[in-house]
Motif scaffolding. Structure first.
Motif, mmCIF file in Angstrom:
data_model
loop_
_atom_site.group_PDB
_atom_site.id
_atom_site.type_symbol
_atom_site.label_atom_id
_atom_site.label_comp_id
_atom_site.label_asym_id
_atom_site.label_seq_id
_atom_site.Cartn_x
_atom_site.Cartn_y
_atom_site.Cartn_z
ATOM 1 N N TYR A 102 -0.688 0.323 -7.976
ATOM 2 C CA TYR A 102 0.446 -0.052 -6.422
ATOM 3 C C TYR A 102 0.733 1.282 -5.596
ATOM 4 O O TYR A 102 2.086 1.783 -5.262
ATOM 5 C CB TYR A 102 1.296 -0.836 -6.501
ATOM 6 C CG TYR A 102 0.839 -2.260 -7.117
ATOM 7 C CD1 TYR A 102 0.836 -3.260 -5.531
ATOM 8 C CD2 TYR A 102 0.155 -2.982 -7.870
ATOM 9 C CE1 TYR A 102 0.495 -4.916 -5.713
ATOM 10 C CE2 TYR A 102 -0.159 -3.518 -7.951
ATOM 11 C CZ TYR A 102 -0.331 -4.614 -6.938
ATOM 12 O OH TYR A 102 -0.290 -6.338 -7.288
ATOM 13 N N PRO A 103 -0.127 2.169 -5.046
ATOM 14 C CA PRO A 103 0.734 3.570 -4.441
ATOM 15 C C PRO A 103 1.477 3.249 -3.223
ATOM 16 O O PRO A 103 1.283 2.268 -2.661
ATOM 17 C CB PRO A 103 -0.781 4.172 -3.856
ATOM 18 C CG PRO A 103 -1.789 3.196 -4.222
ATOM 19 C CD PRO A 103 -1.489 2.517 -4.202
ATOM 20 N N THR A 122 0.983 0.095 -1.570
ATOM 21 C CA THR A 122 0.196 -0.949 -1.269
ATOM 22 C C THR A 122 -0.802 -1.581 -2.592
ATOM 23 O O THR A 122 -1.440 -0.532 -3.605
ATOM 24 C CB THR A 122 -1.280 0.213 -0.494
ATOM 25 O OG1 THR A 122 -0.415 0.308 0.846
ATOM 26 C CG2 THR A 122 -2.649 -0.505 0.085
ATOM 27 N N SER A 123 -1.644 -3.132 -2.635
ATOM 28 C CA SER A 123 -2.264 -3.299 -3.388
ATOM 29 C C SER A 123 -3.417 -3.271 -3.455
ATOM 30 O O SER A 123 -4.228 -2.795 -2.737
ATOM 31 C CB SER A 123 -1.928 -4.903 -3.059
ATOM 32 O OG SER A 123 -2.889 -5.386 -2.536
ATOM 33 N N PRO A 124 -4.304 -3.382 -4.964
ATOM 34 C CA PRO A 124 -5.336 -2.897 -4.914
ATOM 35 C C PRO A 124 -6.770 -3.604 -3.747
ATOM 36 O O PRO A 124 -7.433 -3.506 -3.170
ATOM 37 C CB PRO A 124 -6.056 -3.449 -6.107
ATOM 38 C CG PRO A 124 -5.118 -3.127 -7.319
ATOM 39 C CD PRO A 124 -3.697 -3.311 -6.034
ATOM 40 N N PHE A 167 3.344 -3.996 1.120
ATOM 41 C CA PHE A 167 5.423 -4.721 0.319
ATOM 42 C C PHE A 167 5.710 -3.777 0.099
ATOM 43 O O PHE A 167 6.280 -2.828 0.351
ATOM 44 C CB PHE A 167 4.656 -5.369 -1.272
ATOM 45 C CG PHE A 167 3.794 -6.087 -1.806
ATOM 46 C CD1 PHE A 167 4.201 -7.486 -1.919
ATOM 47 C CD2 PHE A 167 2.468 -5.803 -2.076
ATOM 48 C CE1 PHE A 167 2.647 -8.409 -1.920
ATOM 49 C CE2 PHE A 167 1.524 -6.769 -2.692
ATOM 50 C CZ PHE A 167 2.140 -8.025 -2.681
ATOM 51 N N GLY A 168 6.743 -4.216 1.189
ATOM 52 C CA GLY A 168 7.749 -2.957 1.670
ATOM 53 C C GLY A 168 8.834 -3.201 0.557
ATOM 54 O O GLY A 168 9.035 -4.400 0.083
#
Length: 161
Positions: free
Chosen positions: A47-48, A67-69, A74-75
């Motif tokens: 989740y970079p 950012t998910s794969p 998700f903030g």
């Protein structure tokens, strides 16, 4: 692995993670002061993070998303309170909506990150205090221990680069 201890205290509403790094305090501090470095280690590897804002000053604010794969974002946000260069900083940490505004229905924590020189490098203590047991339990159920441990354990590779 850098993480050497994880403690939750439901009575005190705290989560504390301790890590040790084979690098000087100043170098570990730089990871948090520089958003481009912080992006490389904030959040689990899959989740970079992308920091949109990072005003690392007392009263400053940071906003980011992970950012998910699958590409879902998700903030999160931080409101910095105190900054004591190379030794500690305090901030409020919360979840954010798609516009990176605070998500009112999600937990918020008050945090203190402390960095101390050791004979072999740096000891970091990451402490979070939650408003109530429900908020602490919610982040525990969301996998905060596993995610934070994975994130912190990435720091060694960055420090070595």
């Amino acid at each position: 692995m850098p993480v050497i201890d994880v403690q939750t205290d439901t009575a005190a509403l705290t989560l504390t993670i301790t890590a040790e790094f084979a690098a000087p305090v100043e170098r570990v501090w730089d990871v948090y002061a520089n958003p481009r470095q912080l992006e490389k280690v904030w959040g689990p590897p899959e989740y970079p993070a992308t920091f949109v804002d990072h005003d690392f000053t007392p009263g400053g604010r940071a906003t980011y998303y992970m950012t998910s794969p699958e590409g879902e974002k998700f903030g999160g946000w931080w409101q910095f309170e105190t900054i004591d260069p190379t030794s500690s900083f305090t901030f409020t940490d919360g979840f954010a909506d798609a516009d990176l505004l605070p998500a009112e229905d999600m937990p918020v924590s008050r945090n203190r990150y402390e960095f101390t020189a050791t004979a072999t490098g740096t000891r970091a203590v990451y402490a979070a205090i939650f408003a109530d047991a429900e908020s602490l339990q919610k982040v525990l159920d969301m996998g905060v221990i596993e995610g934070s441990t994975a994130a912190i354990n990435q720091i060694d590779a960055l420090l070595a680069a």
